[in-house]
Design a protein around this motif. Sequence first.
Motif, PDB file in Angstrom:
ATOM      1  N   ALA A 113       3.375  38.608  -8.790  1.00 29.29           N
ATOM      2  CA  ALA A 113       2.356  39.406  -8.096  1.00 29.29           C
ATOM      3  C   ALA A 113       2.836  39.798  -6.695  1.00 29.29           C
ATOM      4  CB  ALA A 113       1.038  38.631  -8.013  1.00 29.29           C
ATOM      5  N   LEU A 114       3.459  38.874  -5.994  1.00 25.32           N
ATOM      6  CA  LEU A 114       3.974  39.176  -4.663  1.00 25.32           C
ATOM      7  C   LEU A 114       5.086  40.223  -4.725  1.00 25.32           C
ATOM      8  CD1 LEU A 114       4.019  35.528  -3.327  1.00 25.32           C
ATOM      9  CD2 LEU A 114       2.684  37.390  -2.316  1.00 25.32           C
ATOM     10  N   LEU A 115       5.958  40.107  -5.698  1.00 27.25           N
ATOM     11  CA  LEU A 115       7.053  41.070  -5.844  1.00 27.25           C
ATOM     12  C   LEU A 115       6.546  42.437  -6.288  1.00 27.25           C
ATOM     13  CD1 LEU A 115       9.592  38.565  -7.357  1.00 27.25           C
ATOM     14  CD2 LEU A 115       9.802  39.728  -5.128  1.00 27.25           C
ATOM     15  N   ASP A 116       5.554  42.448  -7.165  1.00 25.66           N
ATOM     16  CA  ASP A 116       4.943  43.725  -7.550  1.00 25.66           C
ATOM     17  C   ASP A 116       4.340  44.419  -6.325  1.00 25.66           C
ATOM     18  OD1 ASP A 116       5.610  43.530 -10.241  1.00 25.66           O
ATOM     19  OD2 ASP A 116       3.626  42.843 -10.870  1.00 25.66           O
ATOM     20  N   ARG A 117       3.706  43.643  -5.468  1.00 27.09           N
ATOM     21  CA  ARG A 117       3.116  44.205  -4.247  1.00 27.09           C
ATOM     22  C   ARG A 117       4.218  44.737  -3.325  1.00 27.09           C
ATOM     23  NH1 ARG A 117      -0.401  46.617  -1.205  1.00 27.09           N
ATOM     24  NH2 ARG A 117      -0.998  45.595   0.710  1.00 27.09           N
ATOM     25  N   ALA A 118       5.302  43.975  -3.193  1.00 24.21           N
ATOM     26  CA  ALA A 118       6.421  44.418  -2.349  1.00 24.21           C
ATOM     27  C   ALA A 118       6.958  45.752  -2.847  1.00 24.21           C
ATOM     28  CB  ALA A 118       7.525  43.360  -2.337  1.00 24.21           C
ATOM     29  N   LEU A 119       7.096  45.885  -4.170  1.00 22.73           N
ATOM     30  CA  LEU A 119       7.626  47.133  -4.735  1.00 22.73           C
ATOM     31  C   LEU A 119       6.615  48.269  -4.653  1.00 22.73           C
ATOM     32  CD1 LEU A 119       9.612  45.625  -7.708  1.00 22.73           C
ATOM     33  CD2 LEU A 119      10.546  46.772  -5.677  1.00 22.73           C
ATOM     34  N   ALA A 120       5.337  47.945  -4.686  1.00 24.62           N
ATOM     35  CA  ALA A 120       4.325  48.988  -4.503  1.00 24.62           C
ATOM     36  C   ALA A 120       4.387  49.532  -3.080  1.00 24.62           C
ATOM     37  CB  ALA A 120       2.931  48.432  -4.808  1.00 24.62           C
ATOM     38  N   LEU A 121       4.663  48.653  -2.125  1.00 21.76           N
ATOM     39  CA  LEU A 121       4.766  49.081  -0.729  1.00 21.76           C
ATOM     40  C   LEU A 121       6.063  49.837  -0.463  1.00 21.76           C
ATOM     41  CD1 LEU A 121       3.432  45.853   0.992  1.00 21.76           C
ATOM     42  CD2 LEU A 121       2.313  48.094   0.967  1.00 21.76           C
TER      43      LEU A 121
END
Length: 127
Positions: free
Chosen positions: A39-47
């Motif tokens: 979830a944290l990595l998905d958020r990083a890639l969304a940003l």
Amino acid sequence: NPMAVRYGKEVLKESRRPEDLTGLASRFANKNFRNLAVALLDRALALDPQYPDAYIELGKVFGNADNFDMAVSVWQTGARIAPHDPRFAPLIQQATAFIDLRKSKGAEFPDGNRGPVPFAGPKKLKH
């Protein structure tokens, strides 16, 4: 550790820095909090979809969960986005070798692919 997980979830909601999210995800992945790490990595890639470190770490999370097909897919995406980053090629090559070895032995992977039995998998990839 419930406090650590709560902190991770707060960072997930609040952080706008892919570097912070990726670093925290790596630490959670090392403690086997894979869902939170993803979830944290998905958020990083969304940003920042151009942030190669997030692709490296996300692939490691999948690889350490024996989902080498997904790891390779993530790393291939990262390699397309950052073609001059030398970290992707050896990771893709290593994971592909494990996939090929498993298929040659004819056993089932958790995701339905074919692979060897028994096979301990690679050494845990360092985050």
